[in-house]
Structure formats: structure tokens, C-alpha cells
Design a protein around this motif. Structure first.
Motif, mmCIF file in Angstrom:
data_model
loop_
_atom_site.group_PDB
_atom_site.id
_atom_site.type_symbol
_atom_site.label_atom_id
_atom_site.label_comp_id
_atom_site.label_asym_id
_atom_site.label_seq_id
_atom_site.Cartn_x
_atom_site.Cartn_y
_atom_site.Cartn_z
ATOM 1 N N UNK A 30 6.242 -65.081 -45.722
ATOM 2 C CA UNK A 30 7.757 -64.904 -46.163
ATOM 3 C C UNK A 30 7.525 -64.848 -47.363
ATOM 4 N N UNK A 31 7.905 -66.238 -47.878
ATOM 5 C CA UNK A 31 7.964 -66.547 -49.537
ATOM 6 C C UNK A 31 6.529 -65.781 -50.463
ATOM 7 N N UNK A 32 5.088 -65.781 -49.475
ATOM 8 C CA UNK A 32 3.954 -64.959 -50.588
ATOM 9 C C UNK A 32 4.421 -63.508 -50.645
ATOM 10 N N UNK A 33 4.865 -63.416 -49.362
ATOM 11 C CA UNK A 33 4.807 -62.131 -49.472
ATOM 12 C C UNK A 33 6.371 -61.546 -50.956
ATOM 13 N N UNK A 34 7.350 -62.084 -50.217
ATOM 14 C CA UNK A 34 8.565 -61.858 -51.502
ATOM 15 C C UNK A 34 7.592 -62.247 -53.161
ATOM 16 N N UNK A 35 6.803 -62.655 -53.113
ATOM 17 C CA UNK A 35 6.056 -63.280 -54.689
ATOM 18 C C UNK A 35 5.522 -62.147 -55.163
ATOM 19 N N UNK A 36 4.229 -61.412 -54.543
ATOM 20 C CA UNK A 36 3.605 -60.645 -54.948
ATOM 21 C C UNK A 36 3.772 -59.884 -55.975
ATOM 22 N N UNK A 37 4.324 -59.417 -56.734
ATOM 23 C CA UNK A 37 5.003 -58.756 -57.396
ATOM 24 C C UNK A 37 5.617 -60.072 -58.951
ATOM 25 N N UNK A 38 5.712 -61.431 -58.010
ATOM 26 C CA UNK A 38 5.842 -62.049 -59.322
ATOM 27 C C UNK A 38 4.853 -62.119 -60.338
ATOM 28 N N UNK A 39 5.028 -61.995 -61.690
ATOM 29 C CA UNK A 39 4.104 -62.528 -62.138
ATOM 30 C C UNK A 39 3.776 -63.569 -62.817
ATOM 31 N N UNK A 40 4.523 -64.453 -62.650
ATOM 32 C CA UNK A 40 4.570 -66.542 -62.834
ATOM 33 C C UNK A 40 4.247 -66.464 -62.087
ATOM 34 N N UNK A 41 4.717 -66.467 -60.966
ATOM 35 C CA UNK A 41 3.471 -67.259 -59.932
ATOM 36 C C UNK A 41 1.738 -66.725 -60.168
ATOM 37 N N UNK A 42 2.508 -65.389 -59.832
ATOM 38 C CA UNK A 42 0.327 -65.180 -60.102
ATOM 39 C C UNK A 42 -0.687 -65.720 -61.218
ATOM 40 N N UNK A 43 -0.231 -66.055 -62.150
ATOM 41 C CA UNK A 43 -0.298 -66.837 -63.143
ATOM 42 C C UNK A 43 -0.614 -68.613 -62.563
ATOM 43 N N UNK A 80 -1.657 -64.630 -40.331
ATOM 44 C CA UNK A 80 -1.384 -63.244 -41.631
ATOM 45 C C UNK A 80 -1.602 -63.247 -42.578
ATOM 46 N N UNK A 81 -1.675 -61.952 -43.159
ATOM 47 C CA UNK A 81 -2.353 -62.297 -44.342
ATOM 48 C C UNK A 81 -0.856 -62.166 -45.873
ATOM 49 N N UNK A 82 -2.224 -62.368 -46.399
ATOM 50 C CA UNK A 82 -1.605 -63.595 -47.765
ATOM 51 C C UNK A 82 -2.157 -62.267 -49.287
ATOM 52 N N UNK A 83 -1.511 -61.672 -50.056
ATOM 53 C CA UNK A 83 -2.723 -60.883 -51.343
ATOM 54 C C UNK A 83 -2.587 -61.860 -52.441
ATOM 55 N N UNK A 84 -3.619 -62.538 -52.879
ATOM 56 C CA UNK A 84 -4.235 -63.414 -53.866
ATOM 57 C C UNK A 84 -4.364 -62.509 -55.238
ATOM 58 N N UNK A 85 -4.686 -61.804 -54.655
ATOM 59 C CA UNK A 85 -5.303 -60.777 -55.879
ATOM 60 C C UNK A 85 -4.278 -59.260 -55.803
ATOM 61 N N UNK A 86 -4.567 -58.439 -57.054
ATOM 62 C CA UNK A 86 -3.742 -57.557 -57.090
ATOM 63 C C UNK A 86 -4.505 -56.512 -56.294
ATOM 64 N N UNK A 87 -5.505 -56.736 -56.029
ATOM 65 C CA UNK A 87 -6.286 -55.578 -55.130
ATOM 66 C C UNK A 87 -6.841 -55.489 -53.910
ATOM 67 N N UNK A 88 -6.640 -57.149 -53.029
ATOM 68 C CA UNK A 88 -7.150 -57.154 -51.727
ATOM 69 C C UNK A 88 -5.906 -58.946 -51.128
ATOM 70 N N UNK A 89 -5.791 -57.901 -49.291
ATOM 71 C CA UNK A 89 -5.000 -59.248 -49.224
ATOM 72 C C UNK A 89 -5.637 -59.999 -48.450
ATOM 73 N N UNK A 90 -6.095 -60.437 -47.839
ATOM 74 C CA UNK A 90 -6.571 -61.732 -46.838
ATOM 75 C C UNK A 90 -6.339 -62.254 -46.205
ATOM 76 N N UNK A 91 -6.638 -62.979 -44.942
ATOM 77 C CA UNK A 91 -5.980 -63.164 -44.018
ATOM 78 C C UNK A 91 -6.173 -65.026 -44.003
ATOM 79 N N UNK A 92 -5.089 -65.084 -43.426
ATOM 80 C CA UNK A 92 -4.709 -66.754 -43.780
ATOM 81 C C UNK A 92 -4.289 -67.250 -42.233
ATOM 82 N N UNK A 93 -4.604 -68.406 -41.669
ATOM 83 C CA UNK A 93 -4.457 -69.574 -40.684
ATOM 84 C C UNK A 93 -3.645 -70.321 -41.226
ATOM 85 N N UNK A 94 -2.986 -70.604 -40.717
ATOM 86 C CA UNK A 94 -1.720 -71.854 -41.444
ATOM 87 C C UNK A 94 -1.174 -72.565 -40.354
#
Length: 271
Positions: A30-43, A80-94
Motif C-alpha cells: 500500500x505504501x509503495x503504491x501510494x508513493x508512485x507519483x512522489x518524486x522525492x521517494x523515486x529519487x 504483488x506488483x510494485x513500480x520501481x521506475x516510470x515504465x515498468x512494474x515488477x513482481x515482489x514476494x514479501x
């Protein structure tokens, strides 16, 4: 504020290596999804993922493969899926890192387990009792729990009105370690949260000092009419005090060079 409320307000930006132990796998997604558009978190994504990894095991998986996904889910992972860059989501097992051995205990997670969980971990690792633990592990445990121990014969450990009964009534969890005909009892109870002491302002400290010294009688010496040291005249020897024995000594007081004075006296003597 309750732990449940704190957990709801946590975000990736406020997450620490201590508070991350309060959240679960779904909270991370949930945290990763809500932060997808946060530039500070991406950096600073690597920084945030390092915090997550301190409490969670993370595996990258191919969600297109149902067999792999099912394999991780059977091992207790959330996929689940997480977006670690602009163009691609990857699968994470946590999966939350398990605390099953005393070596799994850290200063970051020790306050995020219950006393009963601690007793379970100690029971799984004990052999020689409390003293069998390394000092570093003891320090970690005692940073979050009140610990006390006693070793008594089996038939005396549960004596009515004894330490065992009092500790249990006070909310302590107990682990009993058998030592032949004796038993060591280890009592554990989570320490209460303590507020950090506030720093006093300098002015407040000064006021306190003034109050403490208010009743003290301080005698102030009056030097106003006293002459300066440079103005004090040095009295010469009293004529009445001069004798035959000390006369030559007093005459020598003004001489800078005794040899020179002796030479002068000899010269005058010749005249």
C-alpha cells in the motif's frame, strides 16, 4: 496514540528501521503504491527499500508464472506488483523476517514483540539458562524488557507467596529451565514507554540557581578605601631593632652585587 493508529499514519517517508516492524506485508504494498507519483521517494528509492529489507525478506518474482507465485505464497510470502521506475512494474514476494532465535533479536525489533514471544524465542534457544546468553544478546533483551531470574529446588519454586507467584501476578511471563533437581525461572515483562526528558532553558536554570542561593548570607568585602598595593610604603628597619649581630645583614639589603660592594669598601679602606 495507540500502535494501531501509528501504523495507519505511517508512510514510506516516516518509516524507520524500528517502526517498520509494526507493519505487515500488505502495508508495504500500500505504501509503495501510494508513493508512485512522489518524486522525492523515486529519487531515494534505494534508501526506502533498505529500510523495508531490514524487517522483510523480498524476492523478485515473475507473476506470469502461477507455479512460482504459488510456491512463494505457500512459504508465507505476499506477492504483488510494485513500480520501481516510470515504465515498468515488477513482481515482489514479501515476507516479514521471522524472530525464532535469539540472534534474530535486534535493538530495532525488541520492543515490537510480546513477552510471551520472547519466552518462546528463549525456550527455543536455551540450554544453560540466562547466563548461557552472550552479553550483547542480554543487552538487547534488557533494552526492551524487565528481566529477573531465580534458581530454586523444584519443590520450592511454586511455593505459595514466593517470588514466582508474585511475578506472575505482576504480569511477568515465565520460562522454567530444568537443571537437574533445581529449576531456573526467567521472568520477562515489556518495559513501559518512557518520555524523553525535556531540556531546560538556560534562563530557567539560572532562575533555579538564584532561588537556591537566595537565602544564603554572602559577605562582600569592602575594598573601596584600601590603598593599592603599589602605593603601600615599605618601612625600613627600626633603629631600636638593629644589633651588632644583624647590622651587616641590614647593610647588605641594598647591594645588587656583593663582590662589587666588597671591592668598593676595600678601595675606600686604602684611602
Amino acid at each position: 496514540m495507540s500502535q494501531e493508529t501509528e501504523k495507519k499514519t505511517l508512510t514510506l517517508k516516516t518509516l524507520t528501521k524500528s517502526s517498520v516492524w509494526d507493519v505487515q506485508e500488505n502495508d508495504i504494498f500500500r505504501m509503495l503504491e501510494s508513493a508512485e507519483k512522489d518524486a522525492e521517494i523515486k529519487d531515494n528509492l534505494r534508501h526506502f527499500t533498505d529500510i523495508i529489507r531490514s524487517a522483510f525478506m523480498i524476492e523478485e518474482v515473475n507473476e506470469d508464472s502461477p507455479i512460482i507465485k504459488t510456491k512463494y505464497e505457500k512459504m508465507g510470502y505476499k506477492v504483488g506488483q510494485v513500480r520501481l521506475d516510470e515504465d515498468k512494474k515488477i513482481g515482489w514476494a514479501i515476507k516479514k523476517r521471522p524472530i525464532v532465535r535469539v540472534t534474530d533479536l535486534t535493538y530495532e525489533n525488541i520492543r515490537h514483540i510480546t513477552a510471551s514471544k520472547l519466552i518462546e524465542v528463549l525456550d527455543r534457544n536455551f540450554g544453560g539458562g540466562w547466563d548461557s546468553l552472550s552479553q550483547s544478546i542480554k543487552d538487547i533483551i534488557e533494552s526492551g524488557f524487565d528481566i529477573s531470574t531465580t534458581t530454586l529446588p523444584k519443590d520450592r519454586l511454586h511455593k505459595k507467596g514466593g517470588m514466582y507467584e508474585k511475578k506472575v501476578a505482576d504480569g511477568f511471563e515465565v520460562l522454567e529451565v530444568s537443571k537437574g533437581t533445581w529449576v531456573e525461572a526467567i521472568f520477562a515483562k515489556l518495559k513501559p514507554e518512557t518520555e524523553k526528558p525535556r531540556i531546560k532553558m538556560a534562563s530557567a536554570v539560572r532562575d533555579l540557581d538564584d532561588e537556591e542561593n537566595e537565602d544564603e548570607d554572602v559577605e562582600i568585602e569592602d575594598n573601596y578605601n584600601k590603598p593599592d598595593e603599589d602605593d603601600i610604603e615599605v618601612e625600613g628597619p627600626n633603629d631600636d631593632e638593629i644589633t651588632e649581630d644583624n647590622y651587616s645583614t641590614m647593610m647588605d639589603l641594598g647591594a645588587e652585587d656583593p663582590d662589587e660592594e666588597a671591592a668598593n669598601l676595600a678601595e675606600y679602606g686604602d684611602d
